[in-house]
Motif scaffolding. Structure first.
Motif, mmCIF file in Angstrom:
data_model
loop_
_atom_site.group_PDB
_atom_site.id
_atom_site.type_symbol
_atom_site.label_atom_id
_atom_site.label_comp_id
_atom_site.label_asym_id
_atom_site.label_seq_id
_atom_site.Cartn_x
_atom_site.Cartn_y
_atom_site.Cartn_z
ATOM 1 N N UNK A 192 -2.747 4.959 -3.491
ATOM 2 C CA UNK A 192 -3.257 3.636 -3.133
ATOM 3 C C UNK A 192 -2.276 2.512 -3.461
ATOM 4 N N UNK A 193 -1.164 2.823 -4.122
ATOM 5 C CA UNK A 193 -0.182 1.786 -4.442
ATOM 6 C C UNK A 193 0.586 1.384 -3.194
ATOM 7 N N UNK A 194 0.869 0.084 -3.084
ATOM 8 C CA UNK A 194 1.714 -0.341 -1.970
ATOM 9 C C UNK A 194 3.181 -0.096 -2.337
ATOM 10 N N UNK A 195 4.061 -0.382 -1.423
ATOM 11 C CA UNK A 195 5.470 -0.043 -1.612
ATOM 12 C C UNK A 195 6.108 -0.834 -2.757
ATOM 13 N N UNK A 196 5.750 -2.107 -2.921
ATOM 14 C CA UNK A 196 6.300 -2.890 -4.030
ATOM 15 C C UNK A 196 5.790 -2.373 -5.368
#
Length: 168
Positions: free
Chosen positions: A38-42
């Motif tokens: 669920x983490x975004x790329x940043x």
């Protein structure tokens, strides 16, 4: 000392005297550094940085020691100099690894965004193909460029509606 929720007074003393980044590193050392889906790329890049934190702290200590020795005019022995060179080499390799991981995450982000955009344009094409008011020839002539132009018009209309609602 008195045992607290972390297990001992000594551990609590270290936690209280440690900077925020180290506390975050310690938390993830317990939880694990593998990025959740669920983490975004940043956020994934931040996880790479967090995982490298302790090694970066060690590097800063070694750099400080080297500067301190130089400022006092102390030349390291051959063995110490070899160790300093090895530490610098290891630091450069770790930094290259972090940069490589960042580049890999950025490439994944670029590919994901490109795929997401293509999916959007394909859905526009399918939507136009289902439009009953269009002739068969008109349905088949919509291009990706036209779909992009259609997207721009949709965004402009949406922005105009948002400005109207905001003005009220």
């Amino acid at each position: 000392g008195e045992a607290g929720p972390l297990g001992s007074a000594a551990i609590q003393a270290v936690v209280q005297s440690t900077d925020f980044r180290t506390k975050i590193y310690c938390m993830f050392a317990k939880l694990g550094f593998e990025p959740h889906c669920s983490l975004d790329f940043n956020e994934k890049k931040a996880m790479v940085d967090i995982a490298a934190h302790i090694e970066n702290r060690k590097n800063k200590i070694w750099e400080h020691m080297e500067r301190l020795l130089e400022s006092e005019g102390i030349r390291p022995t051959s063995a110490d100099r070899a160790r300093l060179i090895a530490v610098e080499h290891a630091r450069a390799q770790r930094q290259a690894s972090v940069e490589q991981q960042h580049e890999q995450i950025s490439e994944e982000a670029r590919q994901w965004l490109e795929q997401d955009e293509m999916t959007f344009y394909k859905s526009l094409l399918r939507k136009k193909d289902r439009d009953p008011g269009k002739s068969e020839t008109a349905k088949k002539t919509l291009t990706i460029t036209q779909a992009k132009m259609y997207k721009v018009r949709m965004l402009e209309e949406s922005l105009a509606r948002a400005k109207e609602l905001n003005a009220k």
